[in-house]
Design an enzyme around this catalytic site. Structure first.
Site, PDB file in Angstrom:
ATOM      1  N   HIS A 143      -4.864   1.053  -1.800  1.00 17.67           N
ATOM      2  CA  HIS A 143      -5.552   1.951  -2.158  1.00 17.67           C
ATOM      3  C   HIS A 143      -4.743   3.268  -1.667  1.00 17.67           C
ATOM      4  CE1 HIS A 143      -6.643   1.173   2.059  1.00 17.67           C
ATOM      5  NE2 HIS A 143      -6.721   2.494   2.180  1.00 17.67           N
ATOM      6  N   HIS A 200       0.046   8.836  -0.860  1.00 20.43           N
ATOM      7  CA  HIS A 200       0.899   7.538  -0.778  1.00 20.43           C
ATOM      8  C   HIS A 200       0.114   6.300  -0.730  1.00 20.43           C
ATOM      9  CE1 HIS A 200       0.041   7.936   3.386  1.00 20.43           C
ATOM     10  NE2 HIS A 200       0.406   6.774   3.527  1.00 20.43           N
TER      11      HIS A 200
END
Length: 189
Positions: free
Chosen positions: A43, A130
């Site tokens: 995630h 990220h």
């Protein structure tokens, strides 16, 4: 007191996870000592809140909803591996965003402002969206091989994901690694 580790994140598609796992397999050939993120746990973290009570999770969810509705849904592209603090001295390995980073930062900022209003101060670090791939356990000579692979695959693309809602998760640390439980959603405007 009953507390739960809590964070807010953006999910990615199964295809992005599959392609990120393919990159992990390539990077793992370096034989560097890395704790790789399990595919089902991938995630993009928007905010880590630490230990919170069940009552606080309700307020956190409401704040996340207020922040998320300030940003329209969008698509983002996961591409370009990198590392914190940098590729020459990697500690955390990740895939960045080649498209949608600006909207991602707007969404994170809007949610962070709402969280700050209820007592969760923003972090001093600049937000860098990220998808974490792994963490270096300890430096070994194979780290040089890993650095070379990161450079070789600098243009690697994992695909496109829609940003339609942020998710609030509870995190339990277990022997095999963290276990995440979805406890709320915050739809984008």
């Amino acid at each position: 007191m009953n507390v739960t580790r809590c964070f807010i994140a953006m999910a990615v598609t199964d295809e992005v996870k599959r392609r990120a796992q393919n990159l992990i397999n390539i990077l793992a050939a370096s034989e560097a000592d890395v704790k790789w993120v399990e595919t089902h746990n991938m995630h993009i973290t928007l905010s880590f809140l630490g230990d919170v009570t069940p009552e606080e999770t309700v307020e956190i969810s409401r704040a996340a909803m207020r922040g998320a509705e300030q940003v329209s849904s969008f698509d983002f592209t996961i591409a370009g591996p990198g590392a914190f603090p940098d590729i020459e001295r990697p500690r955390t390995l990740w895939l960045g965003l080649s498209q949608g980073a600006e909207q991602f930062c707007q969404m994170q900022s809007a949610i962070a402002e709402e969280l700050a209003a209820i007592g969760y101060p923003e972090t001093a670090r600049k937000f860098h969206p990220h998808l974490s791939l792994g963490r270096i356990k300890r430096p070994t000579p194979q780290l040089k091989n890993l650095t070379e692979l990161l450079k070789e695959y600098a243009d690697y693309e994992a695909g496109v994901s829609p940003a339609m809602e942020a998710s609030i998760y509870a995190s339990q640390l277990e022997r095999r690694g963290p276990k995440y439980t979805l406890i709320g959603h915050a739809e984008l405007g």
